[in-house]
Motif scaffolding. Sequence first.
Motif, short mmCIF file in Angstrom:
data_model
loop_
_atom_site.label_atom_id
_atom_site.label_comp_id
_atom_site.label_asym_id
_atom_site.label_seq_id
_atom_site.Cartn_x
_atom_site.Cartn_y
_atom_site.Cartn_z
N ALA A 81 0.83 -1.21 0.00
CA ALA A 81 0.00 0.00 0.00
C ALA A 81 0.86 1.25 0.00
CB ALA A 81 -0.92 -0.01 1.21
N SER A 82 2.09 1.14 0.51
CA SER A 82 2.95 2.32 0.60
C SER A 82 3.66 2.62 -0.72
CB SER A 82 3.99 2.10 1.70
OG SER A 82 4.87 1.06 1.30
N LEU A 83 3.48 1.73 -1.71
CA LEU A 83 4.23 1.92 -2.95
C LEU A 83 3.59 2.98 -3.84
CD1 LEU A 83 4.88 -1.78 -4.00
CD2 LEU A 83 6.45 -0.23 -2.86
N SER A 84 4.43 3.71 -4.55
CA SER A 84 3.91 4.63 -5.56
C SER A 84 3.63 3.82 -6.81
CB SER A 84 4.92 5.72 -5.87
OG SER A 84 6.02 5.14 -6.55
N GLU A 85 2.90 4.41 -7.74
CA GLU A 85 2.55 3.72 -8.98
C GLU A 85 3.82 3.23 -9.69
OE1 GLU A 85 0.10 1.84 -11.30
OE2 GLU A 85 -0.57 2.93 -9.51
N LYS A 86 4.86 4.03 -9.62
CA LYS A 86 6.11 3.68 -10.30
C LYS A 86 6.77 2.46 -9.65
CE LYS A 86 9.49 6.51 -12.69
NZ LYS A 86 10.30 7.72 -12.61
N GLN A 87 6.76 2.50 -8.30
CA GLN A 87 7.38 1.37 -7.60
C GLN A 87 6.59 0.07 -7.79
OE1 GLN A 87 7.21 3.58 -3.92
NE2 GLN A 87 9.41 3.31 -3.61
N TRP A 88 5.31 0.23 -8.02
CA TRP A 88 4.44 -0.94 -8.22
C TRP A 88 4.92 -1.81 -9.36
CZ3 TRP A 88 1.19 -4.49 -6.91
CH2 TRP A 88 0.34 -4.29 -5.83
N LYS A 89 5.45 -1.15 -10.40
CA LYS A 89 5.80 -1.88 -11.61
C LYS A 89 6.70 -3.08 -11.31
CE LYS A 89 7.72 -1.06 -16.16
NZ LYS A 89 8.43 -0.11 -17.01
N ALA A 90 7.67 -2.88 -10.44
CA ALA A 90 8.58 -3.96 -10.11
C ALA A 90 7.85 -5.11 -9.42
CB ALA A 90 9.69 -3.44 -9.21
N TYR A 91 6.79 -4.77 -8.67
CA TYR A 91 6.09 -5.82 -7.93
C TYR A 91 5.07 -6.56 -8.80
CZ TYR A 91 8.39 -4.73 -3.63
OH TYR A 91 9.35 -4.60 -2.68
N ARG A 92 4.52 -5.83 -9.79
CA ARG A 92 3.57 -6.48 -10.71
C ARG A 92 4.23 -7.66 -11.38
NH1 ARG A 92 0.45 -1.87 -12.02
NH2 ARG A 92 -1.23 -1.97 -10.50
N LYS A 93 5.51 -7.50 -11.70
CA LYS A 93 6.28 -8.54 -12.35
C LYS A 93 6.30 -9.80 -11.49
CE LYS A 93 10.75 -7.86 -12.85
NZ LYS A 93 11.94 -7.07 -13.19
N LYS A 94 6.27 -9.58 -10.17
CA LYS A 94 6.42 -10.72 -9.26
C LYS A 94 5.11 -11.42 -8.96
CE LYS A 94 10.47 -8.80 -7.13
NZ LYS A 94 11.02 -8.16 -5.97
N MET A 95 4.00 -10.77 -9.29
CA MET A 95 2.73 -11.47 -9.11
C MET A 95 1.88 -11.33 -10.35
SD MET A 95 1.08 -9.17 -6.19
CE MET A 95 2.26 -8.37 -5.17
N GLN A 96 1.47 -12.44 -10.88
CA GLN A 96 0.73 -12.45 -12.12
C GLN A 96 -0.59 -13.17 -11.91
OE1 GLN A 96 1.48 -11.21 -15.36
NE2 GLN A 96 2.97 -9.99 -14.22
N MET A 97 -1.48 -12.98 -12.85
CA MET A 97 -2.83 -13.48 -12.67
C MET A 97 -3.26 -14.35 -13.84
SD MET A 97 -5.63 -11.25 -10.90
CE MET A 97 -7.19 -11.93 -10.41
N ILE A 98 -4.02 -15.40 -13.53
CA ILE A 98 -4.68 -16.19 -14.57
C ILE A 98 -6.17 -16.03 -14.35
CG2 ILE A 98 -4.96 -18.47 -15.60
CD1 ILE A 98 -2.35 -19.27 -14.19
N PHE A 99 -6.90 -15.66 -15.39
CA PHE A 99 -8.33 -15.40 -15.23
C PHE A 99 -9.17 -16.60 -15.66
CE2 PHE A 99 -6.29 -11.32 -15.72
CZ PHE A 99 -6.86 -10.58 -14.71
N GLN A 100 -10.46 -16.49 -15.34
CA GLN A 100 -11.37 -17.60 -15.59
C GLN A 100 -11.60 -17.87 -17.07
OE1 GLN A 100 -15.15 -17.31 -13.64
NE2 GLN A 100 -16.00 -19.04 -14.73
N ASP A 101 -11.95 -16.82 -17.77
CA ASP A 101 -12.46 -17.02 -19.12
C ASP A 101 -11.37 -16.83 -20.16
OD1 ASP A 101 -13.77 -17.13 -21.45
OD2 ASP A 101 -15.32 -15.68 -20.95
N PRO A 102 -10.83 -17.92 -20.70
CA PRO A 102 -9.73 -17.79 -21.65
C PRO A 102 -10.18 -17.18 -22.96
CG PRO A 102 -10.40 -20.08 -21.49
CD PRO A 102 -11.24 -19.32 -20.51
N TYR A 103 -11.50 -17.01 -23.13
CA TYR A 103 -11.99 -16.36 -24.35
C TYR A 103 -11.93 -14.85 -24.19
CZ TYR A 103 -13.49 -20.91 -25.85
OH TYR A 103 -13.48 -22.22 -26.24
#
Lengths: 322, 333
Positions: A81-103
């Motif tokens: 929560a303390s991260l700025s939008e810029k700092q977030w970028k590095a963390y997005r790389k570390k957590m990824q998502m798979i969604f339900q609908d592959p379509y």
Amino acid sequence: MGNNVLIDIKDVKKHFPLSKSWFEEKQYVKAVDGISFSINQGETFGLVGESGCGKSTTGRLINGLIKSDTGEVIFNGKDLASLSEKQWKAYRKKMQMIFQDPYASLSPRMKVKDILMEPLTIHFPRMSKQEKIETVKNLLDKCGISEFHLNKYPHEFSGGQRQRISIARALILQPELIIADEAVSALDVSIQSQILNLMKNLQKEFNLTYLFISHDLSVVEHISDRVGVMYLGNLIEVASKQSIFKDPKHPYTKSLLASIPQPDPSVKRERISLKGEIPSPSNPPTGCKFHTRCPLAMDVCKEKVPIMQKLNENQQVACHLY
Amino acid sequence: MGSLLQVNNLKTGFHTEDGMQTVITGIDFEVNHGEIVGLVGESGSGKSVTSLSIMQLLHDTPGEIIDGEIIYKGEDLLKLSEKKMRQYRGNELSMIFQEPMTSLNPVMKIGKQIIETISLHLNMSGQKAKQHAVSMLESVGIPRAKDIMNEYPHQLSGGMRQRVMIAMQISCNPSLLIADEPTTALDVTIQAQILDLLKDIQEKTNMGILMITHDLGVVAEICDRVIVMYAGRIVEQATVKEIFNNPKHPYTKGLIDSIPKIGAGLDELYSIPGAVPSPKNMPKGCKFAPRCEHVMDICNLEEPALAMENGRSSRCWLTQEQSQQEGVVGHGQ
């Protein structure tokens, strides 16, 4: 499997405002109403519950697709929560998502190779094109898609193959945490088992941590190490897979388990199927939110919110019975 | 028990850019009075097209029934005029669909939708039709049935909407109910309630139910007999006990083994390799041969017939050779 905590969620809340006129009292949908749990490195944590219980919102709060109102999400010791939008970028790389609908989750106008190369271009701008293609080929091969398909569009694939591509897209940045939100729910059983096996194998190979969100308890039992059960925005029981499926404590967990149709005609399901339906999250019951449907409700349940307590090493439950 | 519905050699095709594409290739089965028959298979196996063919609701699709008979109570439904068929639909045979939100009219009050069916078929009107509608809603376990009559579908939850659908479909006391994935869109606790309800209604009225589903758990729970479809064909037919205890067709066995079972503690699930073939690229011989682990030379050359043995049938060279050669060919794993 180490016991290092990868992600620690502390009393996270997310209330969505209901659009009402300015003069009326503001109402909120309490999608996630103060939940705490942690996931260890290399572990699969299953999150189950009925529609509207807040399990998908929880997934999105963790990877920052939705910002929480209060509470902390600590990833590898860092409060997100303390991260700025810029700092977030590095963390997005570390957590990824798979969604339900592959379509719906693959862009219909991009070729498979472009879908997979895009994250690399964003996060590794210095990587050469040749390198990127090699990485993509390697990973697709591990996910069971041959390099022959690189130049195809998503509509040319079946649902199962598309989900393999989604998995490859999630893995391309070598994340530590994968949030799989109903990743196999849209698939037929024979394809579902292929994808579950693939996810398990990839977990071993890349030492991945999974948050596996699903309404299907048999699937969750197969893939998870620990399981959390949600009801109306709260976690009501968290336990190891063995404890929760052999010896569920919370009456809601018990009735959820009893509702699953068994693929065996000699097993007769006990008819303690729950009466009534999940109440509206904008106006949840007082006290224990489950008391309106609970077969064992007592007077105290209507007044006091039960606190999550540790029963033993493997099991926590929020219920006045314990 | 007697035969209520008998489907003989039903063939249904779809008009495509490349001409007529047959998707149901001559299937035969029956549903008896008081029996729940499960029709299972993966997406694209033709189960929904089969149900739409029986109801003759293919007008809105590019589909067309090419050949066959659908004998309902001794009468071939395919020979009836559209006017006559309309009298049958909702009255003699009725259908519950998967998505109760899209199959109810969103701008019509629930009471009016039920009364419409009742007044059309039961010759009831005014107060009498209304009373019947309320009692139907009560019989499917809807609280405050009188108030619900004046509400719109969007005011109800998914489970309640499906109960309304069921109330509407059984309001004219049909002999045959076709339920196309009636619980797939519902949560597991609500699914259990709806399955219990369907079973109760069936026991009370002795209607026949054709239950279309991809969920073998639902089949094991509620059905008496099971029909397994693959690529527009029936590949196996047996009682529910026989199917689960001793599946004959490798596809049926693969389907059952693919389901994660609680407490099994398996590290890896069984999975059938590959995917369902598209109607454009059908294999020449047995349609399951490319995915089958017991495949033999003959499987790629010639499609086996649906052979009947001891009241159950299977479309597989393994069982057919086995019966000819008295177990010389093993059915090993």
